[in-house]
Scaffold this motif. Sequence first.
Motif, mmCIF file in Angstrom:
data_model
loop_
_atom_site.group_PDB
_atom_site.id
_atom_site.type_symbol
_atom_site.label_atom_id
_atom_site.label_comp_id
_atom_site.label_asym_id
_atom_site.label_seq_id
_atom_site.Cartn_x
_atom_site.Cartn_y
_atom_site.Cartn_z
ATOM 1 N N LYS A 8 8.566 41.475 -2.143
ATOM 2 C CA LYS A 8 9.725 40.778 -1.575
ATOM 3 C C LYS A 8 9.435 39.284 -1.431
ATOM 4 O O LYS A 8 10.295 38.452 -1.704
ATOM 5 C CB LYS A 8 10.094 41.382 -0.218
ATOM 6 N N GLU A 9 8.233 38.930 -1.017
ATOM 7 C CA GLU A 9 7.852 37.524 -0.898
ATOM 8 C C GLU A 9 7.840 36.848 -2.273
ATOM 9 O O GLU A 9 8.310 35.724 -2.417
ATOM 10 C CB GLU A 9 6.482 37.395 -0.230
ATOM 11 N N SER A 12 11.443 36.314 -3.424
ATOM 12 C CA SER A 12 12.072 35.191 -2.728
ATOM 13 C C SER A 12 11.616 33.855 -3.316
ATOM 14 O O SER A 12 12.426 32.957 -3.554
ATOM 15 C CB SER A 12 11.741 35.254 -1.238
ATOM 16 N N ASN A 15 13.178 33.436 -6.755
ATOM 17 C CA ASN A 15 14.589 33.039 -6.658
ATOM 18 C C ASN A 15 14.726 31.534 -6.410
ATOM 19 O O ASN A 15 15.580 30.877 -7.001
ATOM 20 C CB ASN A 15 15.298 33.813 -5.548
#
Length: 140
Positions: A8-9, A12, A15
């Motif tokens: 998830k990190e 992010s 992105n």
Amino acid sequence: MLFAKHLKEKSSTANKWIIAAAASSTAIGASPIPGSDMVPLTAIQVGMMVKLATLYDKPLTKDRAKELTIATLTGNVGKTLFRQVVKLVPGAGMAAGASIAGGMTLALGYAIKYAYENDIDLDPKSLGKLYEMFSKKKDV
């Protein structure tokens, strides 16, 4: 759980990099001179690809990234040509060129990210399919 948090990190961070590259591409795509954006756009896209490869621990040389970028652009020759021809129309051409350049970089970035997160080998064919999938999405 730790793996999911780590992914998830990375996602992010990816992105943010993709959006930044797309914003830069949008600015460069607004150039009113046909063809003047090709080299800088390729440099932005190659840089984005190399950064994403490093983030996801996937080996990718600048030459390989350039090859994949060029293959993707030539696979979308219609959009690339349209972006250049439309620049001949003052004002509206700049806006269209900017929008297309930013959208192409955004789709490319999300296609690369998807491939890395789903352990898909990048080659011109697989990247082309993923690029098409993300270029058609409206809510990327």
